[in-house]
Design a protein around this motif. Sequence first.
Motif, PDB file in Angstrom:
ATOM      1  N   UNK A 203       0.828  -1.208   0.000  1.00 16.62           N
ATOM      2  CA  UNK A 203       0.000   0.000   0.000  1.00 16.62           C
ATOM      3  C   UNK A 203       0.861   1.256   0.000  1.00 16.62           C
ATOM      4  N   UNK A 204       1.955   1.244   0.771  1.00 14.63           N
ATOM      5  CA  UNK A 204       2.854   2.399   0.795  1.00 14.63           C
ATOM      6  C   UNK A 204       3.521   2.597  -0.568  1.00 14.63           C
ATOM      7  N   UNK A 205       3.923   1.490  -1.206  1.00 17.74           N
ATOM      8  CA  UNK A 205       4.544   1.597  -2.524  1.00 17.74           C
ATOM      9  C   UNK A 205       3.558   2.148  -3.556  1.00 17.74           C
ATOM     10  N   UNK A 206       2.302   1.710  -3.490  1.00 19.97           N
ATOM     11  CA  UNK A 206       1.294   2.217  -4.414  1.00 19.97           C
ATOM     12  C   UNK A 206       1.043   3.698  -4.186  1.00 19.97           C
ATOM     13  N   UNK A 207       1.012   4.110  -2.905  1.00 17.62           N
ATOM     14  CA  UNK A 207       0.809   5.527  -2.606  1.00 17.62           C
ATOM     15  C   UNK A 207       1.978   6.367  -3.116  1.00 17.62           C
ATOM     16  N   UNK A 208       3.206   5.860  -2.927  1.00 13.90           N
ATOM     17  CA  UNK A 208       4.371   6.597  -3.428  1.00 13.90           C
ATOM     18  C   UNK A 208       4.360   6.669  -4.947  1.00 13.90           C
ATOM     19  N   UNK A 210       1.704   6.627  -6.920  1.00 16.14           N
ATOM     20  CA  UNK A 210       0.676   7.585  -7.335  1.00 16.14           C
ATOM     21  C   UNK A 210       1.147   9.019  -7.124  1.00 16.14           C
ATOM     22  N   UNK A 211       1.802   9.261  -5.992  1.00 15.36           N
ATOM     23  CA  UNK A 211       2.313  10.606  -5.727  1.00 15.36           C
ATOM     24  C   UNK A 211       3.392  10.982  -6.727  1.00 15.36           C
ATOM     25  N   UNK A 212       4.270  10.035  -7.062  1.00  9.05           N
ATOM     26  CA  UNK A 212       5.324  10.309  -8.030  1.00  9.05           C
ATOM     27  C   UNK A 212       4.741  10.586  -9.413  1.00  9.05           C
ATOM     28  N   UNK A 219       5.501  18.356 -13.130  1.00 10.37           N
ATOM     29  CA  UNK A 219       6.788  18.844 -13.624  1.00 10.37           C
ATOM     30  C   UNK A 219       6.801  18.913 -15.143  1.00 10.37           C
ATOM     31  N   UNK A 220       6.201  17.918 -15.799  1.00  8.99           N
ATOM     32  CA  UNK A 220       6.170  17.891 -17.267  1.00  8.99           C
ATOM     33  C   UNK A 220       5.353  19.060 -17.816  1.00  8.99           C
ATOM     34  N   UNK A 221       4.190  19.312 -17.191  1.00  8.66           N
ATOM     35  CA  UNK A 221       3.342  20.404 -17.657  1.00  8.66           C
ATOM     36  C   UNK A 221       4.023  21.750 -17.452  1.00  8.66           C
ATOM     37  N   UNK A 222       4.641  21.941 -16.288  1.00  6.61           N
ATOM     38  CA  UNK A 222       5.334  23.201 -16.035  1.00  6.61           C
ATOM     39  C   UNK A 222       6.501  23.390 -17.003  1.00  6.61           C
ATOM     40  N   UNK A 223       7.241  22.318 -17.236  1.00  8.39           N
ATOM     41  CA  UNK A 223       8.393  22.403 -18.146  1.00  8.39           C
ATOM     42  C   UNK A 223       7.950  22.815 -19.534  1.00  8.39           C
ATOM     43  N   UNK A 224       6.865  22.201 -20.010  1.00  4.58           N
ATOM     44  CA  UNK A 224       6.451  22.445 -21.390  1.00  4.58           C
ATOM     45  C   UNK A 224       5.775  23.799 -21.556  1.00  4.58           C
ATOM     46  N   UNK A 225       4.855  24.164 -20.660  1.00  2.25           N
ATOM     47  CA  UNK A 225       4.096  25.406 -20.838  1.00  2.25           C
ATOM     48  C   UNK A 225       4.908  26.625 -20.421  1.00  2.25           C
TER      49      UNK A 225
END
Length: 438
Positions: A203-208, A210-212, A219-225
């Motif tokens: 469960x902790x790995x799945x939460x990490x 999802x957060x990642x 980060x991808x959206x900020x980098x591109x726009x």
Amino acid sequence: MSAFVRTLFGRRARRRWIHLILGGALAMPYVFVGQLIVGPAMDARYVFYDFVWQLVSFAVGLPLAAVTSLFPLTRTLESGAVRALCGVDADSLAYGPARSRAAKRRTAAWFTLHLGLGGIVSGMSLAVPPLAVVLIALPVVAGLTGSRMGMPEVFGSPWVLALSAPAGVAVLVALAAVAAGCGALLARWAPVLLGPGPEDRLAAAEARAADLAVRNRLARELHDSVGHALSAVTLQASAARRVLDSDPEFVREALAAIEDTTRRTVGELDAVLGVLRAGDAPGTAPAPTLADDLEGLLRRTRAGGTELTADIAADPAAVPPMVSREAYRIVQEGLSNALRHAGGEVPVGLRLAVADGGLEITVENPVTGAATPCRPGGGHGLRGIADRARLLGGTAEAGAVEGTWRLRVRLPLTAQPSQSAPPVQSGQSPSAPSEGSA
């Protein structure tokens, strides 16, 4: 000697002692229930005053504590108390309630152990200090008044009186040693009994994960726009500065383009930050698409003096919304890479076409001289493009071909999300780009 004193009376030992006393306090209701069971069952009229019957009631109450420890919040509360008072590494303890049978059994064992040792130490903490005080004060009181303070007759002996005070101190040290030993035992067993099991780690790995994923998307959206907007504004301002005296009309157009770019970027930034919210708030700017925003992107890119040739062989309005959004970001990043690494004076070519049921995006610019060094922390553009293509089941290729830097991306018009990221094929690693790459 100082180490011995810290072990028995140091800050950690005192906090663990408090943890044990809390366990004794939690054990009291179970002792009372045990008394109610033992009294009628054994016809013990003085169960509340007899020490032996008190121990029997305590032993009867502990199994009841094990049963009630199945309450879901037990492990959460106990783990919090252990982290705060026992000096146990927080990473070695589980955070949520016990779900599996094995975890519930371990929690029951821990709760019983905590209450059992806590009850013993709490009882000793109530009974031993008064006895120690009497033993320490007995020689003085007996010498002044001749009273034995209710102690047995043997305490009237001079030798016994002489040893009474050291015995009182020894009793206190023994109490501290018992408390320190029980606290150390609980601290040692806490990771075993309250530690995360396989299901907790999953469960902790799945939460990490999802957060990642959310962090990477943001980060991808900020980098591109935002990255593209800053690159375009930089080139527009630079071009305006060079012709400030000779071509005022171009300067006015560049300033207008800068104003339009920054205003639009603020709206895109609102959309990007919407990724952090549970859902899009009312009034949040929609994500840009090929149908609605491609012409503006091309116009703003040309406003900086870039010679941009666009061959739009596909109908942007016919592209599915999800593909259209990701394709817009890919085009935006491709143009941004060309402007950033090749410069505004180099001609850039863009082609959009539909072939074999997929949307093909190609961005080209001549390779001029040595590669422009990547800024510190940069070099994520190709990786972001590859991620976007992967999410739609497409492919991305980038590299220098006969003096031309070429970025080619193919996106299926019916998105088929892929589980494995296709590599960005180029002579350069995505983290070490050349001209036209990020």
